[in-house]
Design an enzyme around this catalytic site. Structure first.
Site, PDB file in Angstrom:
ATOM      1  N   GLU A  53       0.779  -1.077   0.224  1.00 11.13           N
ATOM      2  CA  GLU A  53       0.002  -0.029   0.003  1.00 11.13           C
ATOM      3  C   GLU A  53       0.994   1.260   0.123  1.00 11.13           C
ATOM      4  OE1 GLU A  53      -2.713  -3.061   1.992  1.00 11.13           O
ATOM      5  OE2 GLU A  53      -0.730  -2.597   2.143  1.00 11.13           O
ATOM      6  N   PHE A 115     -11.604  -6.299  14.548  1.00  4.05           N
ATOM      7  CA  PHE A 115     -10.872  -7.024  13.628  1.00  4.05           C
ATOM      8  C   PHE A 115     -10.296  -5.830  12.565  1.00  4.05           C
ATOM      9  CE2 PHE A 115      -9.474  -9.434   9.817  1.00  4.05           C
ATOM     10  CZ  PHE A 115      -8.433  -9.909  10.150  1.00  4.05           C
ATOM     11  N   GLN A 116      -9.222  -5.484  12.377  1.00  2.00           N
ATOM     12  CA  GLN A 116      -8.579  -4.448  11.326  1.00  2.00           C
ATOM     13  C   GLN A 116      -9.147  -3.313  11.486  1.00  2.00           C
ATOM     14  OE1 GLN A 116      -8.573  -6.394   7.288  1.00  2.00           O
ATOM     15  NE2 GLN A 116      -6.538  -7.108   7.798  1.00  2.00           N
ATOM     16  N   LYS A 165     -17.601   0.030   6.157  1.00  2.00           N
ATOM     17  CA  LYS A 165     -17.972  -0.725   4.985  1.00  2.00           C
ATOM     18  C   LYS A 165     -19.479  -0.902   4.753  1.00  2.00           C
ATOM     19  CE  LYS A 165     -17.649  -5.505   3.445  1.00  2.00           C
ATOM     20  NZ  LYS A 165     -16.963  -6.966   3.691  1.00  2.00           N
ATOM     21  N   MET A 473      24.603   8.480   2.207  1.00  2.00           N
ATOM     22  CA  MET A 473      24.590   9.843   2.741  1.00  2.00           C
ATOM     23  C   MET A 473      24.800   9.833   4.309  1.00  2.00           C
ATOM     24  SD  MET A 473      24.111  13.130   2.243  1.00  2.00           S
ATOM     25  CE  MET A 473      23.208  13.314   0.853  1.00  2.00           C
TER      26      MET A 473
END
Length: 563
Positions: A53, A115-116, A165, A473
């Site tokens: 993602e 959940f999630q 949802k 760097m």
């Protein structure tokens, strides 16, 4: 015309209203309804799935930077949403318009550690211009429309919309609307401020123009070119402003700041007026705010009033749309000539021209030679994205950008792992242009899984990796300020990048000596396929000049002694 649609269909219809034809993302349970609608609308909206993602978010960012359109990214709830956080913060720091759409658990499960489930609005509040959680189906369409407006109005930036949802599955009434036109209303009294600035510019004998990403964001590059011509002054660009002006113009003297040119530093020291356009005076530019442009008159022109006087005091300012301001200044200013001043600056430019020196052999590969050859072969018209590190500075120093919206790099947040996703988004948004992501091997290993995305979508991005087996760097800082104690910066993973390219199904090309640079780059530019270019360089090559943190910007280090 009114019609009843599922919430997920309303989302897609609203995206179409805004002219969106491409989105980036990754599906999951909380966004199944949205992805079902994307399937139905696949003839109107192209979806690009990435391997992670975060890369999808960077792709939406790179798409936005290089097209001028609003990038859109979609992710599911919980870890899908939190994987967007770094990408959103990157866009926020660099003022990039983007709309992130996340799914969440149904409204009855919010706040129950379901959940999630995660409070993504709370998490992203400090790194978005605004964010929403949709609680009422009737508000969904207008929230999406408002999000696009906010992302593009004034100082641009990312907006997040979190959608439970059950909202995406609910039936609701939809009526198509025309997008609200973004008009940057300039504050009252701006014309008086512009007139005062014009008088200062007219009276300057040694003007110096410094421009940042705000010029690019405002699509003001044509106005800037005319302003530069009128004022007849040397020009420096920030990292974010790299393509605000054709870098091949004689008046361009390179970047200013920590890794800016000696010429820019001397020009700042000797000018009598500094004209700053769309730049926020980053600490990497100021180096030491107490000594920066001390006793110089500074005109600061920026759309965000919060930036005026935030990091440095200025003599005069104009707050508003830089495109409008530059056009007005061009109307007020005569054609000016500063021949003696320009001759002096051009002498410095010749005297302090950047040149890398081989460390081991005359045929070793120098990053300068690679980037300058890439510049010649593409006539300065490629889109360049970068990761963060030495290679990022080399790209800005040695590629001569000729076209606006040709550079995508994480300036404010300094996000390693940004460039690959950004390059993919840039190529998707600009299919007819050559796009090259310039990386170091440290950054490359943060996102090399996205080679699979290139192969899947057949995106002919060129991934050019400077491989030196170190975090260059950080190692450079350790050499200078930590007694050469190279703690954890010798990465030496032992991965054969050519085998990796083959495993992912992309073309692999390796450059190991100077004589191979031109023929290999010619080959890759003609390839027309996703390609990984492995460029082997010496681990002791440094980025110079360099101003140590807190030192005066006028006193850069020009040489670093090696072991």
């Amino acid at each position: 015309m009114l019609k009843e649609l599922r919430g997920s269909d309303v989302i897609i219809e609203c995206l179409l209203e805004q002219g969106v034809d491409t989105v980036f993302g990754y599906p999951g349970g909380a966004v199944l309804n949205i992805y079902d609608s994307l399937y139905k609308y696949s003839d109107k909206i192209h979806h690009v799935i990435t391997a992670h993602e975060q890369a999808a978010c960077h792709a939406a960012d790179g798409y936005s930077r290089t097209t001028g359109r609003t990038g859109v990214v979609i992710a599911t709830s919980g870890p899908g949403a939190t994987n967007l956080v770094t990408g959103i913060a990157t866009a926020y720091m660099d003022s990039i318009p983007m709309v992130a759409i996340t799914g969440n658990v149904t409204r009855d499960l919010l706040g129950l550690d379901s959940f999630q489930e995660v409070d993504i609005c709370g998490i992203t509040m400090p790194i978005t211009k605004h964010n929403y959680i949709v609680k009422d189906p009737a508000e969904l369409a207008d929230i999406i429309r408002e999000a696009f407006y906010i992302a593009n109005e004034g100082r641009k930036g990312p907006v997040l919309i979190d959608i439970p949802k059950d909202i995406t599955g609910a039936l609701m009434v939809y009526e198509k609307k025309e997008p609200k036109k973004v008009v940057n209303h300039n504050p009252e009294g701006i014309n008086e401020e512009i007139a005062a600035a014009a008088e200062l510019i007219k009276n300057a004998e040694k003007p110096f123009i410094y421009a940042g990403g705000g010029v690019v964001s405002a699509d003001a590059t044509e106005e800037m070119a005319e302003f530069v011509r009128k004022v007849d002054a040397p020009v420096s660009l920030s990292l974010m402003g790299q393509c605000a002006l054709d870098n091949t113009k004689d008046c361009y003297i390179g970047m200013l700041g920590m890794h800016g040119t000696k010429t820019a530093a001397m020009t700042l020291s000797e000018c009598d007026l500094m004209i700053v356009l769309g730049s926020r005076f980053s600490d990497r530019v100021l180096c030491n705010a107490k000594t920066f442009a001390k006793d110089k008159k500074i005109i600061h022109i920026d759309i965000d009033p919060a930036e005026i006087g935030k990091n440095i005091d200025v003599y005069s300012h104009v707050t508003g749309d830089v495109k409008y301001i530059l056009a007005k200044l061009c109307e007020l200013l005569p054609d000016m000539k500063h021949e003696a001043w320009m001759n002096t600056v051009m002498d410095w430019k010749k005297q302090y021209a950047l040149r890398m020196v081989p460390i081991e052999s005359e045929d070793e590969v120098l990053p300068q030679d690679v980037i300058e050859e890439l510049d010649r072969l593409t006539d300065g018209k490629a889109i360049i994205s970068t990761e963060v590190g030495q290679h990022q500075m080399w790209a800005a120093q040695y590629y001569n950008f000729k076209c606006p919206r040709s550079f995508a790099s994480s300036g404010g947040l300094g996000t390693m792992g940004y460039g690959f996703g950004a390059g993919m988004g840039a190529k998707v948004g600009n299919p007819d242009r050559t796009v090259v992501n310039i990386a170091g091997d440290g950054s490359f290993f943060m996102n090399c899984n996205e080679l699979s995305s290139l192969a899947k979508h057949k995106i002919p991005l060129i991934e050019l990796v400077f491989e030196n087996d170190v975090l260059g760097m950080v190692r450079q800082w350790q050499r200078l300020f930590y007694g050469k104690r190279f703690s954890q910066t010798n990465i030496e993973r032992g991965t054969d990048l050519m085998k990796l390219a083959d495993a992912f199904g992309v073309e692999g090309i390796r450059i190991t000596k100077k004589s191979e640079i031109k023929p290999m780059l010619e080959k890759v530019l003609k390839c027309g396929k996703p390609c990984l270019v492995d460029v082997i360089i010496n681990k002791d090559i440094n980025v110079l000049p360099m101003v140590p943190a807190g030192a005066d910007v006028s006193q850069p280090i020009m040489n670093i002694e090696l072991d």
